[in-house]
Design a protein around this motif. Structure first.
Motif: not given
Length: 156
Positions: A13-17
């Motif tokens: 559920x992490x977002x790549x910034x």
């Protein structure tokens, strides 16, 4: 889903910034990023680091751990990949020596102190011979900073 990482945090559920692609070679050096501070916040460190090796570089080094044998006392930070965790905090990859092998960790982009280090390419093949002097120079600078702090408490 992004498949460039061996440890893809999107599945959690992490977002790549942001991400800098794999660029590290065997000809790198590890250095202290502190410039007189005891610690530094992540945003300042992001601005200060010009190279920004990322998670792909950290994963490559995990496959080539023999290159890290002289750096077991340090936490190695890879600012070129920034994730936003499911808790909303920004995180970066890091390598930590766990006693028998190096492990990939993801640190909150908060504060980093003298136990942490960054990596950069060696400037030339001549510096390879002098690489240990660079590490010694860094250690001397750290000790001088500690002595300055101690001397403030001494009455002369």
């Amino acid at each position: 889903m992004n498949n460039i990482f061996k440890n893809n945090k999107e599945s959690e559920g992490w977002k790549l910034i942001s991400n800098n692609p794999l660029s590290i070679t065997k000809d790198f050096e590890v250095y202290s990023f502190l410039e007189g501070e005891e610690r530094i916040d992540g945003d300042t460190l992001l601005k200060r680091d010009k190279i920004k090796y990322g998670q792909e570089d950290a994963e490559w080094l995990l496959d080539n751990q023999e290159l890290l044998k002289d750096y077991k006392d340090f936490y190695l930070i890879f600012l070129g990949t920034v994730w936003e965790g499911s808790d909303g905090r920004r995180r970066v990859a890091g390598l930590d020596f766990g006693g028998r092998q190096w492990c990939l960790r993801f640190s909150w982009l908060g504060y980093f102190d003298s136990d942490a280090r960054l990596l950069r390419p060696r400037k030339s093949s001549d510096t390879k011979v002098l690489g240990s002097f660079g590490d010694l120079e860094t250690r001397v600078l750290e000790l001088e900073q500690k002595m300055d702090k101690i001397s403030k408490f001494l009455v002369i």
